[in-house]
Design an enzyme around this catalytic site. Structure first.
Site, mmCIF file in Angstrom:
data_model
loop_
_atom_site.group_PDB
_atom_site.id
_atom_site.type_symbol
_atom_site.label_atom_id
_atom_site.label_comp_id
_atom_site.label_asym_id
_atom_site.label_seq_id
_atom_site.Cartn_x
_atom_site.Cartn_y
_atom_site.Cartn_z
ATOM 1 N N LYS A 22 26.776 -38.674 19.710
ATOM 2 C CA LYS A 22 25.711 -38.379 18.743
ATOM 3 C C LYS A 22 24.499 -39.285 18.963
ATOM 4 O O LYS A 22 23.361 -38.817 19.026
ATOM 5 C CB LYS A 22 26.253 -38.594 17.311
ATOM 6 C CG LYS A 22 25.167 -38.660 16.253
ATOM 7 C CD LYS A 22 25.731 -38.895 14.855
ATOM 8 C CE LYS A 22 26.015 -40.324 14.497
ATOM 9 N NZ LYS A 22 24.895 -41.108 13.948
ATOM 10 N N ASN A 23 24.745 -40.589 19.073
ATOM 11 C CA ASN A 23 23.619 -41.524 19.114
ATOM 12 C C ASN A 23 22.899 -41.566 20.461
ATOM 13 O O ASN A 23 21.881 -42.247 20.595
ATOM 14 C CB ASN A 23 24.073 -42.924 18.686
ATOM 15 C CG ASN A 23 24.398 -42.962 17.193
ATOM 16 O OD1 ASN A 23 24.082 -42.018 16.460
ATOM 17 N ND2 ASN A 23 25.029 -44.036 16.744
ATOM 18 N N CYS A 116 19.582 -46.741 2.661
ATOM 19 C CA CYS A 116 20.762 -46.072 3.192
ATOM 20 C C CYS A 116 21.976 -46.786 2.633
ATOM 21 O O CYS A 116 21.876 -47.946 2.226
ATOM 22 C CB CYS A 116 20.666 -46.188 4.705
ATOM 23 S SG CYS A 116 22.144 -45.842 5.628
ATOM 24 N N ARG A 121 17.591 -51.007 6.062
ATOM 25 C CA ARG A 121 17.206 -50.389 7.324
ATOM 26 C C ARG A 121 15.714 -50.051 7.428
ATOM 27 O O ARG A 121 15.329 -48.895 7.562
ATOM 28 C CB ARG A 121 18.069 -49.148 7.587
ATOM 29 C CG ARG A 121 19.542 -49.484 7.575
ATOM 30 C CD ARG A 121 20.414 -48.306 7.886
ATOM 31 N NE ARG A 121 20.355 -47.921 9.290
ATOM 32 C CZ ARG A 121 21.041 -46.896 9.794
ATOM 33 N NH1 ARG A 121 21.800 -46.163 9.026
ATOM 34 N NH2 ARG A 121 20.947 -46.608 11.076
ATOM 35 N N ASP A 304 29.559 -50.058 14.338
ATOM 36 C CA ASP A 304 30.053 -48.702 14.065
ATOM 37 C C ASP A 304 31.572 -48.586 14.204
ATOM 38 O O ASP A 304 32.137 -47.527 13.926
ATOM 39 C CB ASP A 304 29.368 -47.683 14.994
ATOM 40 C CG ASP A 304 27.905 -47.471 14.620
ATOM 41 O OD1 ASP A 304 27.513 -47.874 13.519
ATOM 42 O OD2 ASP A 304 27.167 -46.904 15.449
ATOM 43 N N ARG A 396 28.835 -35.615 10.023
ATOM 44 C CA ARG A 396 27.612 -36.053 10.689
ATOM 45 C C ARG A 396 27.935 -36.681 12.045
ATOM 46 O O ARG A 396 27.048 -36.798 12.887
ATOM 47 C CB ARG A 396 26.865 -37.072 9.827
ATOM 48 C CG ARG A 396 26.338 -36.475 8.537
ATOM 49 C CD ARG A 396 25.486 -37.471 7.802
ATOM 50 N NE ARG A 396 24.699 -38.221 8.761
ATOM 51 C CZ ARG A 396 24.455 -39.519 8.684
ATOM 52 N NH1 ARG A 396 24.898 -40.212 7.677
ATOM 53 N NH2 ARG A 396 23.743 -40.125 9.607
#
Ligand code: EPU
Length: 415
Positions: A22-23, A116, A121, A304, A396
């Site tokens: 994803k990133n 968030c 952030r 993460d 997500r």
């Protein structure tokens, strides 16, 4: 509302294939804004965030087709360089369109992402960098409005390592006049993947993967055909799934060299890991040893993976300390893990985890993407039934997670 129901206690066994990252996919898709023509991307994970970015692009007049794991995008008819609040507020990474839009169109109007669940952030470093490249940046009615005739290369120093900040400025600098030096740049593998994609588009980039990246701006870029790298955080989550259930899982389509910090910590915790070419085999043991971790920018232990590692430590024979240095509020999973019987105290940026002999299934609520993953992992190891709600967070970032876990023998379903 959809939930995931897990009947825990099954040892996971078998093989799982990892999806695209994803990133890495998000910045590479944003890079498609840098030039005219048709870009073809493969190994793109079919996730809510990638769909959201597609909507933002379509809203600007970009043709965006997302079928299976392939994205075809063409920004030749890019009309309005604007990312509206309604879409940006659901995904902070939308800010990745800022650099490419200013570089290509000389103007961008992008909603300022709000706070968030895991921290404030801010994006001050993205904006500082764009100003150094010669853009004027104003905040108007909740939007960042950036303008520039043509960006000019500059020396940009980040006082905090920022992943999307590095990516945004690397994209902007690719079309700037002259050389840009990014100092104290992020070294994450996703930054390298973006640099490789940009290089395929004709950009001139050196040093991606180190903390100094040099970009010689070019006049024009060309469309790319590019396969997105495997997701190292999904890989890490499956590593823990084997370790926490005492199972044995072979993980394919992954890149073990992106995971040195995690592999070393999971090995310390007692799992056996065999590294192959684009594959890993993880065999968990009944006894889990306590291991301290501290999250850091790459190549340190990834933030993460912090929540998922905490679930593993919740079942260790002894006490471990987990120190979160990247985000100020990334312990929201603690209260939920406690509901499952975990013994965890938070003191400032540290969590002290006293391992317990067993976790017991409970209804729990996901609070952010990686917190959700930690609850799923805890549920797999717990006795009895765990019901995880608010799973839109999970969608997500994890492609087909319940199908992949079911195929490994987990008793898991979405209702
Ligand atoms: N920061 C600033 N100013 C800035 C930018 C960042 O102070 O202008 C601070 C942040 O508040 C944070 C630290 O710097 O304390 C690092 O944040 P970074 O900018 O690196 O995070 P990001 O780029 O917004 C990406 C990933 C995150 C991942 C972090 C850290 C993407 C799309 N997102 O976010 O992924 O946690 O890097 O590795 O690449 C996730 O996938 O679950 C996720 C949150």
């Amino acid at each position: 509302m959809k939930t995931i129901i897990i009947n825990g206690g099954k040892k996971l066994r078998g093989e799982v294939a990892i999806s695209g990252a994803k990133n890495a996919a998000l910045p590479i898709i944003a890079a498609g804004l840098l030039c005219e023509g048709e870009h073809r991307l493969t190994n793109v994970p079919h996730l809510a965030d990638v769909v959201t970015l597609g909507k933002i692009l379509q809203n600007m007049g970009v043709r965006y087709d997302f079928k299976g794991n392939d994205v075809v995008l063409d920004s030749t008819n890019l009309a309005s360089p604007e990312a509206p609040y309604d879409l940006v507020r659901t995904m902070r990474a939308s800010v990745l369109v800022l650099g490419p839009l200013v570089a290509r169109m000389g103007k961008a109007r992008v909603s300022l992402p709000g706070g968030c669940a895991i921290g404030a952030r801010p994006i001050n470093l993205h904006l500082m960098g764009l100003e150094k490249l010669g853009a004027t940046v104003e905040i108007e009615h909740g939007y960042v409005v950036a303008r520039a005739k043509r960006l000019r290369g500059a020396h940009i120093y980040f006082d905090i390592v920022t992943v999307t900040g590095t990516e945004n400025l690397m994209m902007a600098a690719a079309l700037a006049e002259g050389e840009t030096i990014l100092e104290n740049a992020a070294r994450e593998p996703e930054v390298v993947d973006l640099a490789d994609a940009l290089t395929q588009m004709g950009a001139n980039i050196e040093g991606a993967g180190t903390d100094i990246i040099k970009i010689k701006g070019v006049e024009k870029l060309r469309p790319m055909t590019y396969a997105v790298m495997p997701d190292r955080i999904e890989t890490g989550t499956f590593i823990i799934s084997a370790a926490i259930t005492g199972g044995s899982v072979t993980i394919r389509n992954c890149e073990p060299k992106h995971l040195d910090a995690l592999l070393s910590k999971v090995t310390e915790a007692g799992a056996d890991i065999t590294i192959g070419d684009g594959a890993l085999r993880v065999a968990g043991r009944r006894k889990i040893r306590p291991v301290n971790i501290k999250t850091l920018p790459h190549p340190g232990f990834p933030t993460d993976m912090q929540a998922q590692f905490m679930s593993l430590m919740a079942l260790a024979e002894g006490t471990s300390v987990i120190n979160e240095t990247i985000f100020e509020n990334r312990f929201t999973h603690v209260a939920e893990l406690r509901r499952m019987g975990a013994d965890i105290q938070v003191e400032g940026r540290s969590a002290i985890v006293k391992g317990v002999r067993r976790l017991s299934g409970a209804p729990v609520m996901a609070t952010d993407l990686r917190a959700s993953a930690s609850l799923i992992l805890a549920g797999l190891a717990a006795e009895g039934q765990t019901v995880v709600s608010r799973i839109y967070h999970l969608d997500r970032g994890y492609e087909n997670i319940e199908q992949k876990l079911s195929a490994l023998g987990a008793d898991i379903k979405r209702v």
